[in-house]
Motif scaffolding. Structure first.
Motif, PDB file in Angstrom:
ATOM      1  N   LEU A  13     -16.237   3.178 -12.145  1.00 59.74           N
ATOM      2  CA  LEU A  13     -16.000   2.679 -10.790  1.00 59.74           C
ATOM      3  C   LEU A  13     -14.548   2.238 -10.625  1.00 59.74           C
ATOM      4  O   LEU A  13     -13.914   1.776 -11.568  1.00 59.74           O
ATOM      5  CB  LEU A  13     -16.916   1.501 -10.478  1.00 59.74           C
ATOM      6  CG  LEU A  13     -18.408   1.795 -10.375  1.00 59.74           C
ATOM      7  CD1 LEU A  13     -19.180   0.498 -10.136  1.00 59.74           C
ATOM      8  CD2 LEU A  13     -18.681   2.770  -9.240  1.00 59.74           C
ATOM      9  N   THR A  14     -14.041   2.373  -9.416  1.00 63.39           N
ATOM     10  CA  THR A  14     -12.710   1.886  -9.078  1.00 63.39           C
ATOM     11  C   THR A  14     -12.832   0.425  -8.670  1.00 63.39           C
ATOM     12  O   THR A  14     -13.647   0.074  -7.820  1.00 63.39           O
ATOM     13  CB  THR A  14     -12.116   2.707  -7.928  1.00 63.39           C
ATOM     14  OG1 THR A  14     -12.075   4.075  -8.324  1.00 63.39           O
ATOM     15  CG2 THR A  14     -10.720   2.241  -7.605  1.00 63.39           C
ATOM     16  N   VAL A  15     -12.019  -0.424  -9.280  1.00 65.11           N
ATOM     17  CA  VAL A  15     -12.091  -1.864  -9.040  1.00 65.11           C
ATOM     18  C   VAL A  15     -10.771  -2.329  -8.454  1.00 65.11           C
ATOM     19  O   VAL A  15      -9.706  -2.056  -9.027  1.00 65.11           O
ATOM     20  CB  VAL A  15     -12.378  -2.619 -10.357  1.00 65.11           C
ATOM     21  CG1 VAL A  15     -12.514  -4.104 -10.119  1.00 65.11           C
ATOM     22  CG2 VAL A  15     -13.617  -2.061 -11.033  1.00 65.11           C
ATOM     23  N   PRO A  16     -10.794  -3.043  -7.299  1.00 63.38           N
ATOM     24  CA  PRO A  16      -9.545  -3.557  -6.723  1.00 63.38           C
ATOM     25  C   PRO A  16      -8.847  -4.501  -7.695  1.00 63.38           C
ATOM     26  O   PRO A  16      -9.489  -5.199  -8.486  1.00 63.38           O
ATOM     27  CB  PRO A  16     -10.009  -4.305  -5.475  1.00 63.38           C
ATOM     28  CG  PRO A  16     -11.359  -3.763  -5.159  1.00 63.38           C
ATOM     29  CD  PRO A  16     -11.953  -3.357  -6.471  1.00 63.38           C
ATOM     30  N   PHE A  17      -7.512  -4.533  -7.589  1.00 57.45           N
ATOM     31  CA  PHE A  17      -6.720  -5.396  -8.448  1.00 57.45           C
ATOM     32  C   PHE A  17      -7.175  -6.849  -8.293  1.00 57.45           C
ATOM     33  O   PHE A  17      -7.405  -7.327  -7.188  1.00 57.45           O
ATOM     34  CB  PHE A  17      -5.227  -5.295  -8.097  1.00 57.45           C
ATOM     35  CG  PHE A  17      -4.383  -6.275  -8.848  1.00 57.45           C
ATOM     36  CD1 PHE A  17      -4.117  -6.090 -10.193  1.00 57.45           C
ATOM     37  CD2 PHE A  17      -3.876  -7.404  -8.226  1.00 57.45           C
ATOM     38  CE1 PHE A  17      -3.355  -7.001 -10.896  1.00 57.45           C
ATOM     39  CE2 PHE A  17      -3.109  -8.318  -8.914  1.00 57.45           C
ATOM     40  CZ  PHE A  17      -2.851  -8.104 -10.261  1.00 57.45           C
ATOM     41  N   GLY A  18      -7.319  -7.556  -9.399  1.00 55.72           N
ATOM     42  CA  GLY A  18      -7.681  -8.966  -9.387  1.00 55.72           C
ATOM     43  C   GLY A  18      -9.171  -9.230  -9.324  1.00 55.72           C
ATOM     44  O   GLY A  18      -9.595 -10.381  -9.315  1.00 55.72           O
ATOM     45  N   GLU A  19      -9.994  -8.192  -9.275  1.00 55.31           N
ATOM     46  CA  GLU A  19     -11.445  -8.371  -9.228  1.00 55.31           C
ATOM     47  C   GLU A  19     -12.066  -7.826 -10.502  1.00 55.31           C
ATOM     48  O   GLU A  19     -11.462  -7.038 -11.220  1.00 55.31           O
ATOM     49  CB  GLU A  19     -12.031  -7.665  -8.007  1.00 55.31           C
ATOM     50  CG  GLU A  19     -11.592  -8.285  -6.698  1.00 55.31           C
ATOM     51  CD  GLU A  19     -12.254  -7.621  -5.505  1.00 55.31           C
ATOM     52  OE1 GLU A  19     -13.296  -6.952  -5.682  1.00 55.31           O
ATOM     53  OE2 GLU A  19     -11.712  -7.768  -4.400  1.00 55.31           O
ATOM     54  N   ARG A  20     -13.308  -8.244 -10.763  1.00 56.05           N
ATOM     55  CA  ARG A  20     -14.041  -7.757 -11.936  1.00 56.05           C
ATOM     56  C   ARG A  20     -15.121  -6.803 -11.477  1.00 56.05           C
ATOM     57  O   ARG A  20     -15.730  -6.988 -10.427  1.00 56.05           O
ATOM     58  CB  ARG A  20     -14.712  -8.913 -12.677  1.00 56.05           C
ATOM     59  CG  ARG A  20     -13.688  -9.824 -13.310  1.00 56.05           C
ATOM     60  CD  ARG A  20     -14.308 -10.774 -14.270  1.00 56.05           C
ATOM     61  NE  ARG A  20     -14.759 -10.019 -15.428  1.00 56.05           N
ATOM     62  CZ  ARG A  20     -15.763 -10.386 -16.207  1.00 56.05           C
ATOM     63  NH1 ARG A  20     -16.430 -11.469 -15.954  1.00 56.05           N
ATOM     64  NH2 ARG A  20     -16.118  -9.673 -17.234  1.00 56.05           N
ATOM     65  N   CYS A  21     -15.392  -5.824 -12.258  1.00 57.38           N
ATOM     66  CA  CYS A  21     -16.462  -4.878 -11.962  1.00 57.38           C
ATOM     67  C   CYS A  21     -17.813  -5.576 -12.155  1.00 57.38           C
ATOM     68  O   CYS A  21     -17.965  -6.426 -13.043  1.00 57.38           O
ATOM     69  CB  CYS A  21     -16.356  -3.668 -12.883  1.00 57.38           C
ATOM     70  SG  CYS A  21     -17.586  -2.391 -12.535  1.00 57.38           S
ATOM     71  N   GLY A  22     -18.783  -5.212 -11.350  1.00 57.46           N
ATOM     72  CA  GLY A  22     -20.117  -5.789 -11.449  1.00 57.46           C
ATOM     73  C   GLY A  22     -20.755  -5.557 -12.806  1.00 57.46           C
ATOM     74  O   GLY A  22     -21.503  -6.403 -13.303  1.00 57.46           O
ATOM     75  N   CYS A  23     -20.454  -4.434 -13.443  1.00 51.77           N
ATOM     76  CA  CYS A  23     -21.049  -4.156 -14.758  1.00 51.77           C
ATOM     77  C   CYS A  23     -20.541  -5.148 -15.805  1.00 51.77           C
ATOM     78  O   CYS A  23     -21.285  -5.553 -16.697  1.00 51.77           O
ATOM     79  CB  CYS A  23     -20.785  -2.721 -15.187  1.00 51.77           C
ATOM     80  SG  CYS A  23     -19.082  -2.367 -15.673  1.00 51.77           S
ATOM     81  N   LYS A  24     -19.281  -5.559 -15.704  1.00 52.95           N
ATOM     82  CA  LYS A  24     -18.724  -6.530 -16.653  1.00 52.95           C
ATOM     83  C   LYS A  24     -19.346  -7.908 -16.438  1.00 52.95           C
ATOM     84  O   LYS A  24     -19.683  -8.603 -17.393  1.00 52.95           O
ATOM     85  CB  LYS A  24     -17.202  -6.642 -16.506  1.00 52.95           C
ATOM     86  CG  LYS A  24     -16.465  -5.354 -16.767  1.00 52.95           C
ATOM     87  CD  LYS A  24     -16.565  -4.946 -18.204  1.00 52.95           C
ATOM     88  CE  LYS A  24     -15.731  -3.703 -18.430  1.00 52.95           C
ATOM     89  NZ  LYS A  24     -15.995  -3.075 -19.697  1.00 52.95           N
ATOM     90  N   ALA A  25     -19.511  -8.305 -15.182  1.00 52.22           N
ATOM     91  CA  ALA A  25     -20.124  -9.600 -14.881  1.00 52.22           C
ATOM     92  C   ALA A  25     -21.568  -9.635 -15.361  1.00 52.22           C
ATOM     93  O   ALA A  25     -22.020 -10.618 -15.949  1.00 52.22           O
ATOM     94  CB  ALA A  25     -20.045  -9.887 -13.388  1.00 52.22           C
ATOM     95  N   ALA A  26     -22.304  -8.550 -15.153  1.00 57.49           N
ATOM     96  CA  ALA A  26     -23.696  -8.488 -15.603  1.00 57.49           C
ATOM     97  C   ALA A  26     -23.768  -8.522 -17.127  1.00 57.49           C
ATOM     98  O   ALA A  26     -24.636  -9.183 -17.709  1.00 57.49           O
ATOM     99  CB  ALA A  26     -24.362  -7.230 -15.070  1.00 57.49           C
ATOM    100  N   GLY A  27     -22.851  -7.843 -17.790  1.00 59.92           N
ATOM    101  CA  GLY A  27     -22.810  -7.853 -19.255  1.00 59.92           C
ATOM    102  C   GLY A  27     -22.506  -9.240 -19.797  1.00 59.92           C
ATOM    103  O   GLY A  27     -23.097  -9.673 -20.792  1.00 59.92           O
ATOM    104  N   ASP A  28     -21.586  -9.951 -19.140  1.00 60.76           N
ATOM    105  CA  ASP A  28     -21.257 -11.325 -19.558  1.00 60.76           C
ATOM    106  C   ASP A  28     -22.460 -12.241 -19.391  1.00 60.76           C
ATOM    107  O   ASP A  28     -22.754 -13.064 -20.273  1.00 60.76           O
ATOM    108  CB  ASP A  28     -20.091 -11.877 -18.746  1.00 60.76           C
ATOM    109  CG  ASP A  28     -18.761 -11.291 -19.164  1.00 60.76           C
ATOM    110  OD1 ASP A  28     -18.705 -10.608 -20.200  1.00 60.76           O
ATOM    111  OD2 ASP A  28     -17.770 -11.521 -18.439  1.00 60.76           O
ATOM    112  N   ALA A  29     -23.161 -12.116 -18.274  1.00 62.45           N
ATOM    113  CA  ALA A  29     -24.334 -12.960 -18.022  1.00 62.45           C
ATOM    114  C   ALA A  29     -25.410 -12.700 -19.070  1.00 62.45           C
ATOM    115  O   ALA A  29     -26.042 -13.633 -19.573  1.00 62.45           O
ATOM    116  CB  ALA A  29     -24.873 -12.710 -16.620  1.00 62.45           C
TER     117      ALA A  29
END
Length: 116
Positions: A13-29
């Motif tokens: 996925l393309t992620v805007p500068f300064g934001e985190r991808c949803g997959c990374k946030a879900a993996g962290d959780a």
């Protein structure tokens, strides 16, 4: 003012500068939830009513954060006690910290020392 270009996440996925991808946030959780399931409860780690009383007394005598000088809200163990009751109750191992310093500066110090 132009902004920096978006980046491509590992998932594609393309992620805007300064934001985190949803997959990374879900993996962290998920990683944090797995860690919490293995971690002993706060009372098993020594944080009981007796600790609350000792903490209040310590903060009454030492009201300022050791790192930044703001009002202290936490009593931190300088050397991690790792459930050792002698080290846990050793007042020379205590320091007053504000929540910001405990959650950032102190954690950075502990990560650096654990790598040694």
């Amino acid at each position: 003012m132009p902004s920096r270009a978006p980046r491509l996440c590992d998932c594609g996925l393309t992620v805007p500068f300064g934001e985190r991808c949803g997959c990374k946030a879900a993996g962290d959780a998920d990683r944090k939830a797995r860690h919490d399931r293995k971690r002993p409860s706060s009372s098993q780690r020594g944080y009981t009513g007796a600790w609350d009383k000792a903490k209040k007394g310590f903060l009454d005598r030492h009201p300022w954060c050791r790192f930044c000088g703001k009002a202290a809200t936490l009593v931190d163990h300088i050397k991690p006690h790792k459930r050792d009751p002698v080290l846990f109750w050793d007042k020379s191992n205590w320091q007053p910290l504000c929540i910001t310093c405990h959650s950032s500066s102190k954690q950075m110090i502990e990560r650096r020392e654990s790598k040694r």
